[in-house]
Scaffold this active site. Structure first.
Site, PDB file in Angstrom:
ATOM      1  N   ASP A  30       0.796  -1.211  -0.271  1.00 29.16           N
ATOM      2  CA  ASP A  30       0.142  -0.117  -0.006  1.00 29.16           C
ATOM      3  C   ASP A  30       1.004   1.061   0.135  1.00 29.16           C
ATOM      4  O   ASP A  30       1.884   1.434   0.719  1.00 29.16           O
ATOM      5  CB  ASP A  30      -0.906   0.049   1.134  1.00 29.16           C
ATOM      6  CG  ASP A  30      -2.135   1.007   0.944  1.00 29.16           C
ATOM      7  OD1 ASP A  30      -3.376   0.585   1.101  1.00 29.16           O
ATOM      8  OD2 ASP A  30      -1.496   2.337   1.177  1.00 29.16           O
ATOM      9  N   ILE A  31       0.380   2.220  -0.838  1.00 26.00           N
ATOM     10  CA  ILE A  31       1.235   3.500  -0.927  1.00 26.00           C
ATOM     11  C   ILE A  31       1.193   4.359   0.288  1.00 26.00           C
ATOM     12  O   ILE A  31       2.240   4.983   0.597  1.00 26.00           O
ATOM     13  CB  ILE A  31       0.864   4.269  -2.172  1.00 26.00           C
ATOM     14  CG1 ILE A  31       1.923   5.143  -2.745  1.00 26.00           C
ATOM     15  CG2 ILE A  31      -0.424   5.021  -2.015  1.00 26.00           C
ATOM     16  CD1 ILE A  31       1.440   5.679  -4.064  1.00 26.00           C
ATOM     17  N   ASN A  83     -13.097  -3.195   2.505  1.00 20.36           N
ATOM     18  CA  ASN A  83     -13.903  -2.117   2.609  1.00 20.36           C
ATOM     19  C   ASN A  83     -14.876  -2.103   1.488  1.00 20.36           C
ATOM     20  O   ASN A  83     -14.370  -2.031   0.092  1.00 20.36           O
ATOM     21  CB  ASN A  83     -13.036  -0.617   2.567  1.00 20.36           C
ATOM     22  CG  ASN A  83     -12.620  -0.518   4.014  1.00 20.36           C
ATOM     23  OD1 ASN A  83     -12.759  -0.646   5.028  1.00 20.36           O
ATOM     24  ND2 ASN A  83     -11.179   0.146   3.636  1.00 20.36           N
ATOM     25  N   GLY A  89     -15.308   3.898   3.957  1.00 20.16           N
ATOM     26  CA  GLY A  89     -13.967   4.309   3.788  1.00 20.16           C
ATOM     27  C   GLY A  89     -13.239   3.674   2.229  1.00 20.16           C
ATOM     28  O   GLY A  89     -12.059   3.712   2.066  1.00 20.16           O
ATOM     29  N   GLN A  90     -14.234   2.972   1.438  1.00 16.77           N
ATOM     30  CA  GLN A  90     -13.604   2.509   0.222  1.00 16.77           C
ATOM     31  C   GLN A  90     -13.174   3.671  -0.406  1.00 16.77           C
ATOM     32  O   GLN A  90     -13.976   4.514  -0.978  1.00 16.77           O
ATOM     33  CB  GLN A  90     -14.473   1.417  -0.662  1.00 16.77           C
ATOM     34  CG  GLN A  90     -13.838   0.874  -1.681  1.00 16.77           C
ATOM     35  CD  GLN A  90     -14.738  -0.255  -2.495  1.00 16.77           C
ATOM     36  OE1 GLN A  90     -16.047  -0.405  -2.096  1.00 16.77           O
ATOM     37  NE2 GLN A  90     -14.196  -0.756  -3.409  1.00 16.77           N
ATOM     38  N   HIS A  96     -10.095  -5.309  -3.392  1.00 12.96           N
ATOM     39  CA  HIS A  96      -8.917  -5.194  -2.903  1.00 12.96           C
ATOM     40  C   HIS A  96      -9.068  -5.839  -1.294  1.00 12.96           C
ATOM     41  O   HIS A  96     -10.137  -5.255  -0.688  1.00 12.96           O
ATOM     42  CB  HIS A  96      -8.011  -4.091  -2.810  1.00 12.96           C
ATOM     43  CG  HIS A  96      -8.517  -3.146  -2.341  1.00 12.96           C
ATOM     44  ND1 HIS A  96      -9.430  -2.133  -3.059  1.00 12.96           N
ATOM     45  CD2 HIS A  96      -8.398  -2.435  -1.320  1.00 12.96           C
ATOM     46  CE1 HIS A  96      -9.813  -1.110  -2.278  1.00 12.96           C
ATOM     47  NE2 HIS A  96      -9.064  -1.175  -1.267  1.00 12.96           N
ATOM     48  N   HIS A  98      -7.016  -5.981   2.123  1.00 14.43           N
ATOM     49  CA  HIS A  98      -6.031  -5.233   2.848  1.00 14.43           C
ATOM     50  C   HIS A  98      -5.553  -6.534   3.816  1.00 14.43           C
ATOM     51  O   HIS A  98      -6.009  -7.214   4.396  1.00 14.43           O
ATOM     52  CB  HIS A  98      -6.291  -4.283   3.858  1.00 14.43           C
ATOM     53  CG  HIS A  98      -6.753  -2.961   3.109  1.00 14.43           C
ATOM     54  ND1 HIS A  98      -6.060  -1.933   2.884  1.00 14.43           N
ATOM     55  CD2 HIS A  98      -8.188  -2.803   2.660  1.00 14.43           C
ATOM     56  CE1 HIS A  98      -6.651  -1.045   2.315  1.00 14.43           C
ATOM     57  NE2 HIS A  98      -8.114  -1.477   1.822  1.00 14.43           N
TER      58      HIS A  98
HETATM   59  P1  AMP Z   1      -9.572   1.405   0.652  1.00 15.55           P
HETATM   60  O1  AMP Z   1      -9.690   2.676   1.269  1.00 15.55           O
HETATM   61  O2  AMP Z   1     -10.090   0.175   1.190  1.00 15.55           O
HETATM   62  O3  AMP Z   1     -10.245   1.647  -0.922  1.00 15.55           O
HETATM   63  O4  AMP Z   1      -8.105   1.099   0.060  1.00 15.55           O
HETATM   64  C1  AMP Z   1      -7.507   1.805  -0.979  1.00 15.55           C
HETATM   65  C2  AMP Z   1      -6.041   1.657  -0.530  1.00 15.55           C
HETATM   66  O5  AMP Z   1      -5.336   1.956  -1.984  1.00 15.55           O
HETATM   67  C3  AMP Z   1      -5.449   2.715   0.499  1.00 15.55           C
HETATM   68  O6  AMP Z   1      -5.090   2.359   1.416  1.00 15.55           O
HETATM   69  C4  AMP Z   1      -4.547   3.478  -0.563  1.00 15.55           C
HETATM   70  O7  AMP Z   1      -3.439   4.042   0.377  1.00 15.55           O
HETATM   71  C5  AMP Z   1      -3.921   2.855  -1.592  1.00 15.55           C
HETATM   72  N1  AMP Z   1      -3.683   3.401  -2.846  1.00 15.55           N
HETATM   73  C6  AMP Z   1      -4.225   3.979  -3.786  1.00 15.55           C
HETATM   74  N2  AMP Z   1      -3.456   4.206  -4.762  1.00 15.55           N
HETATM   75  C7  AMP Z   1      -2.374   3.357  -4.584  1.00 15.55           C
HETATM   76  C8  AMP Z   1      -1.130   3.102  -5.396  1.00 15.55           C
HETATM   77  N3  AMP Z   1      -1.051   3.675  -6.618  1.00 15.55           N
HETATM   78  N4  AMP Z   1      -0.467   2.044  -4.994  1.00 15.55           N
HETATM   79  C9  AMP Z   1      -0.462   1.417  -3.931  1.00 15.55           C
HETATM   80  N5  AMP Z   1      -1.584   1.720  -3.106  1.00 15.55           N
HETATM   81  C10 AMP Z   1      -2.526   2.644  -3.415  1.00 15.55           C
END
Ligand code: AMP
Ligand code: ZN
Length: 106
Positions: A30-31, A83, A89-90, A96, A98
């Site tokens: 995760d970024i 999520n 919070g999605q 995906h 986590h």
């Molecule tokens: P969610 O809030 O469950 O939709 O999770 C989305 C996740 O994707 C968040 O934790 C972000 O930090 C992560 N995210 C968004 N863009 C990227 C990216 N380019 N590379 C890696 N993780 C990302």
């Protein structure tokens, strides 16, 4: 989907390193990590969210992928989070899972 950030990652557009990959899914860090280990398991096929997934086999494969990632990363204890929907919070509307381990700030 062409405007989906995770589809672009799967397509290799950003050069994201995959910590794990199989026929059905990729896993990458995760970024904005919320834990010492924070990996996302993402199906190669675009599905908006768990609510839109009606493929039992893919669901099973994704959970098996979580186990494989945990094994590869030597995680004995980990939390999985999905999520579903903006209200909880999605933020990325490509399904995906986590995987969080260590000190979790979530
Ligand atoms: P969610 O809030 O469950 O939709 O999770 C989305 C996740 O994707 C968040 O934790 C972000 O930090 C992560 N995210 C968004 N863009 C990227 C990216 N380019 N590379 C890696 N993780 C990302
Ligand atoms: Zn996508």
């Amino acid at each position: 989907m062409s405007d989906c950030v995770f589809c672009k990652i799967i397509n290799g557009d950003f050069g994201t390193e995959f910590v794990y990959e199989n026929e059905y899914a990729v896993a990458f860090n995760d970024i904005e990590p919320k834990a010492d280990t924070h990996v996302l398991v993402v199906p190669k096929k675009h599905v908006d969210s768990l609510s839109e997934l009606n493929d039992e086999v893919l669901l099973g494969k994704l959970m098996m992928t979580v186990r494989e990632v945990a094994k590869k990363l030597n995680l004995k204890s980990y939390r999985t989070v999905i999520n579903t929907g903006a209200e909880v919070g999605q933020t990325v509307f490509h399904l995906h899972i986590h995987i969080l381990a260590g000190d979790i700030k979530l």
